[in-house]
Structures are given as C-alpha cells and as structure tokens.
Enzyme design. Structure first.
Site, PDB file in Angstrom:
ATOM      1  N   LYS A 225     -39.025  59.160  10.882  1.00  0.00           N
ATOM      2  CA  LYS A 225     -40.260  59.699  11.470  1.00  0.00           C
ATOM      3  C   LYS A 225     -41.382  59.653  10.443  1.00  0.00           C
ATOM      4  O   LYS A 225     -41.260  60.172   9.325  1.00  0.00           O
ATOM      5  CB  LYS A 225     -40.049  61.142  11.893  1.00  0.00           C
ATOM      6  CG  LYS A 225     -39.450  61.295  13.261  1.00  0.00           C
ATOM      7  CD  LYS A 225     -39.189  62.745  13.496  1.00  0.00           C
ATOM      8  CE  LYS A 225     -39.607  63.179  14.854  1.00  0.00           C
ATOM      9  NZ  LYS A 225     -39.324  64.618  15.040  1.00  0.00           N
TER      10      LYS A 225
HETATM   11  C1  E4P Z   1     -39.419  66.036  17.917  1.00  0.00           C
HETATM   12  O1  E4P Z   1     -39.442  64.854  17.638  1.00  0.00           O
HETATM   13  C2  E4P Z   1     -40.516  66.951  17.571  1.00  0.00           C
HETATM   14  O2  E4P Z   1     -40.578  67.156  16.195  1.00  0.00           O
HETATM   15  C3  E4P Z   1     -40.333  68.227  18.325  1.00  0.00           C
HETATM   16  O3  E4P Z   1     -40.127  67.928  19.696  1.00  0.00           O
HETATM   17  C4  E4P Z   1     -41.479  69.209  18.167  1.00  0.00           C
HETATM   18  O4  E4P Z   1     -41.268  70.284  19.036  1.00  0.00           O
HETATM   19  P1  E4P Z   1     -42.093  71.653  18.923  1.00  0.00           P
HETATM   20  O5  E4P Z   1     -43.510  71.378  19.247  1.00  0.00           O
HETATM   21  O6  E4P Z   1     -41.434  72.547  19.940  1.00  0.00           O
HETATM   22  O7  E4P Z   1     -41.923  72.155  17.511  1.00  0.00           O
END
Ligand code: E4P
Length: 214
Positions: free
Chosen positions: A83
């Site tokens: 990521k």
């Molecule tokens: C996943 O890839 C993301 O980091 C995650 O869905 C973020 O979720 P949140 O906004 O509930 O922290």
C-alpha cells in the site's frame, strides 16, 4: 466481486477463510497495531492463511523510502501487495514498483483525480475510502462510481477496491456498481448474512420438527 477482509487479526481472517468467502486481506498501520504479533510475523502468518493479495502499508512519505520499504514488505511473501499513499511521492513509488513487478494498492484515495493519476502510474489497486468521506458529509460511493467510469473510459487495468466500509449497504452498492473488490471488516461480513426472516423461519422449522413423529 472479490471480498477481502479489512483486519490484521488472524482469528478473524481464519474464520472468514473457513466461510469460503475470502479472496484477500487488507491491513494498515492502525489495524496492525490492534493485534499482538510483531508486524513481520503477523503478515507472514496472514499470508500463510490466504492465497490472495495481502495489503501491507509503507510508512515512509518520500518516494525513495517508500520503494525501499515496499521491497522489504514484498520479500515477506509472494502475495504481499504494497500500500502506497495517494500522494505525489506515491506516484513515483507506484511507477517504480510497477516496473519491478511488485503489486501495489494506492491507498487513502479520496478524489477521482487521485484515482486517475495512480492508475496512470501503474497501481494494481486503488482504494477509495468511502466511510471516511461519508464521515465528512461527502457521498463516498459517488467517488467509486466516478472512478469506475474513468477506468472504463480509458481501459485502465487498476482494480477498484472499495475501502473504509462501515455497513452492508456499502458492500451491496459496491457490487451493484461493478467494483472489483470490497474490503470488509469482520463485523460487516456477519451483518451481510443476517436476516430476521431467516432467523424466524429457522426457529419455526426447528419447533415444528419437534412435532414430527419419528
Ligand atoms: C483498507 O485498505 C483501509 O485502510 C481501511 O478500509 C480504512 O478503514 P477505516 O476508514 O475504517 O479506518
């Protein structure tokens, strides 16, 4: 539509895998901080349970640092997807990593313009954060629709991975729109299968079965 689980907790990942619905996993620094193991060990164990992509996030904010961290994360297992934040420096990292054949997920995407550029830079996935947009009174799912339109218009291969999911309707809407992936918290996976009429119907069948002469 593929279903990823949005957690770093091994027990949740194992339960979802046992249900036969799991195509991959997304983690982030916050999710990794909510489990006990050191992060490399946690990611190694997760990659043993799941064949599909397992997202692990860099914490460097400069391109050189992101590329270095990404290569290190990618060495943990062949299904690690790195990521990279949707920033200007992130574009440089996405381009370099894509040329090196490392799978990437452009994270923290909040606009169609970010999604357009990360696709041009070669991101394997883009993660629009729908819940965080809803939280500030912007319709998160509208962004997903815009990204799908742009990617269809120009034939980008980047997969649309709907992230920051808060409820079952985010998942249903993602599927109706034709998103490639939804990454779903463990609790929401349960909510997706819950229906009061299923519970009432099952209770009645079991009660009536007691009256059957065996
Ligand atoms: C996943 O890839 C993301 O980091 C995650 O869905 C973020 O979720 P949140 O906004 O509930 O922290």
């Amino acid at each position: 539509m593929e279903i990823f689980i949005d957690t770093a907790k091994l027990d949740e990942i194992k339960q979802a895998a046992a249900m036969g619905v799991l195509d991959g996993v997304t983690t982030n620094p916050t999710l990794l901080s909510r489990q006990e193991l050191p992060f490399r060990e946690a990611l190694t164990e997760i990659c043993k349970v799941v064949d599909g992509p397992v997202s692990a996030e860099v914490v460097a904010t400069d391109a050189e640092g992101m590329i270095k961290e990404a290569q290190d994360l990618a060495s943990i297992a062949s299904n690690i997807t790195v990521k990279i934040p949707s920033t200007k420096a992130g574009l440089v990292a996405l381009k370099t990593l894509s040329e090196k054949g490392i799978m990437t997920n452009a994270t923290l995407c909040f606009s169609p313009s970010q999604a357009l550029l990360v696709a041009k830079a070669g991101a394997s996935f883009v993660s629009p954060f729908v819940g965080r947009l809803d939280d500030i009174s912007q319709a998160g799912m509208d962004l997903v629709g815009q990204i799908i339109t742009i990617y269809v218009n120009y034939g980008f291969d980047t997969k649309v991975l709907v992230a920051s999911i808060r409820n079952p309707m985010h998942v249903v809407d993602a599927a109706l729109m034709g998103a490639d992936v939804a990454t779903v918290p463990f609790k929401v996976i349960g909510q997706l299968m819950k229906h009061p009429l299923t519970d009432v119907g099952l209770k009645k069948f079991l009660e009536d079965w007691e009256k059957v002469k065996k």
